[in-house]
Design a protein around this motif. Structure first.
Motif, mmCIF file in Angstrom:
data_model
loop_
_atom_site.group_PDB
_atom_site.id
_atom_site.type_symbol
_atom_site.label_atom_id
_atom_site.label_comp_id
_atom_site.label_asym_id
_atom_site.label_seq_id
_atom_site.Cartn_x
_atom_site.Cartn_y
_atom_site.Cartn_z
ATOM 1 N N VAL A 175 -7.107 2.041 -2.638
ATOM 2 C CA VAL A 175 -5.650 1.675 -2.580
ATOM 3 C C VAL A 175 -5.437 0.292 -2.010
ATOM 4 N N ALA A 176 -6.225 0.191 -0.759
ATOM 5 C CA ALA A 176 -6.039 -1.262 0.042
ATOM 6 C C ALA A 176 -6.640 -2.127 -0.645
ATOM 7 N N ALA A 177 -7.785 -2.259 -1.619
ATOM 8 C CA ALA A 177 -8.334 -3.174 -2.290
ATOM 9 C C ALA A 177 -7.365 -3.690 -3.587
ATOM 10 N N VAL A 178 -6.673 -2.611 -4.208
ATOM 11 C CA VAL A 178 -5.845 -3.065 -5.054
ATOM 12 C C VAL A 178 -4.837 -3.569 -4.576
ATOM 13 N N ALA A 179 -4.072 -3.329 -3.255
ATOM 14 C CA ALA A 179 -3.096 -3.900 -2.822
ATOM 15 C C ALA A 179 -3.375 -5.502 -2.679
ATOM 16 N N ALA A 180 -4.412 -5.644 -2.021
ATOM 17 C CA ALA A 180 -5.081 -7.118 -1.663
ATOM 18 C C ALA A 180 -5.254 -7.780 -2.970
#
Length: 400
Positions: A175-180
């Motif tokens: 999720v953090a990677a997708v947001a970034a």
């Protein structure tokens, strides 16, 4: 739950302001002791902020992302090392994301490998998206295991809890990677590399499990300890304190995370540290055996794979899970997740009730606009009919 979310918003704004300050310090103060002194108050603040949160998910994530990883990144940044110093032209948005989230920016491919990278990107992305979808589904299923614990064998419950920890971590990192990627367009390295396919402890800890933490511990603990030990005991034996120091720091930081979100007097404070120290000793033994036999005697992957995963699970059952199990951490997380879902459902219903009058007004305005357009079309059509009738009635002179 509402108060907890309000506290989490306050903590998030504090972290955002602090990382902006760190970015400004990096632009003004040169690396070294002066920058370290400017950044030490932020390190203390990041250690203090998780104490304002009391749910397992929010306090645990804040402790892991901010009190551990962000602090280590900031300490490395003070000396011009680590992911925050890898690109001198890094933007403020990228700096904040890299500092606050467990992500690692992907290195630019070389010109030779760029064509093959572009050719393989689409199928790899498709497989990666499919894996994430499967893991999200597994997380949704495994999160309900505490509610049915009394109907499942204890050993199976322990295995499912371990699986839940892995799926939960990879889902959150994803999720953090997708947001970034969506917000600032960063291409990121994968946080895990299929750890269930490990064939040795060296393979598990160094190349597959939680690569984000490994990339932080390597420059923050392993390399300085090895360089310092090389001056004392020589380069040949420096590997021992370097590995043991790295596993010791990892164990202590896990103890710190448990301190933040597990409020329980029955938790033994050093079980998790013993788990990591044991793996450090076994990893050094494995490396020594590999050097001793030099590849002349090697077990097949079909044997080393199950042995490695079995050893990790067995030691985890004995030393890692008991502290969480005695404090009912998974059961609390299950209750909190259910409370969060209920809270979101209630708030979404309130929002729908609040927006319902606005929806009625918008529908009335839309109906009025449609009626106005229909009237304008009828008016234009009437003019056109009248002009046609006039042309048919008027006599046309001969020769026109």
């Amino acid at each position: 739950m509402a108060n907890e979310i309000a506290n989490f918003i306050k903590v998030s704004f504090s972290v955002l302001a602090s990382t902006c300050y760190c970015y400004a310090v990096g632009r003004i103060v040169p690396k070294g002791t002066a920058r370290l002194l400017c950044l030490l108050p932020i390190v203390g603040l990041f250690l203090y902020l998780p104490l304002h949160l009391h749910t397992i998910y929010l306090s645990g994530l804040t402790a892991f992302f901010i009190a551990w990883l962000a602090n280590f990144k900031i300490l490395l940044f003070a000396f011009g090392e680590g992911p925050l110093s890898s690109d001198p032209s890094i933007s403020l948005a990228s700096f904040v994301f890299v500092a606050c989230f467990p992500i690692r920016i992907q290195q630019k491919p070389s010109p030779r490998s760029r064509d093959s990278h572009l050719q393989d990107k689409e199928p790899k992305d498709g497989r990666k998206h499919m894996k994430y979808a499967i893991k999200v589904l597994l997380f949704a299923i495994l999160a309900n295991v505490p509610g049915y614990r009394e109907y499942i064998h204890p050993q199976i419950v322990s295995f499912l809890y371990f699986l839940l920890l892995y799926v939960e971590l990879e889902t959150l990192f994803g999720v953090a990677a997708v947001a970034a990627r969506v917000l600032i367009g960063l291409e990121l390295e994968p946080p895990f590399n299929e750890p269930y396919l490990s064939t040795s402890l060296q393979d598990f800890w160094g190349r597959r499990w939680n690569l984000i933490v490994s990339s932080i511990l390597r420059p923050a603990v392993y390399k300085p300890t090895r360089n310092l030990a090389s001056r004392v005991v020589g380069r040949k034996w420096a590997l021992i304190p370097a590995f043991m120091g790295t596993f010791l720091v990892s164990g202590l930081m896990h103890e710190l995370i448990l301190f933040y979100y597990v409020e329980c007097d029955q938790r033994s404070p050093w079980e998790v540290t013993c788990f990591f120290l044991l793996h450090g000793v076994c990893l050094l033994t494995e490396i020594a055996l590999k050097k001793r036999f030099g590849g002349r005697w090697q077990l097949p992957r079909l044997v080393t794979g199950p042995l490695t995963i079995g050893f990790v699970l067995f030691t985890g059952f004995q030393l890692f899970l008991p502290s969480l199990d005695r404090c009912k951490a998974f059961e609390k997380a299950y209750v909190e997740l259910a409370a969060l879902m209920a809270f979101l459902g209630k708030e979404s219903q309130r929002l729908a009730d609040y927006l319902n009058p606005l929806r009625v007004v918008i529908e009335e305005i839309s109906a009025g606009v449609r009626g106005l357009k229909a009237g304008m079309r009828e008016k234009r059509f009437g003019k056109k009919v009248r002009s046609t009738l006039v042309q048919d009635w008027l006599p046309i002179p001969h020769g026109w």
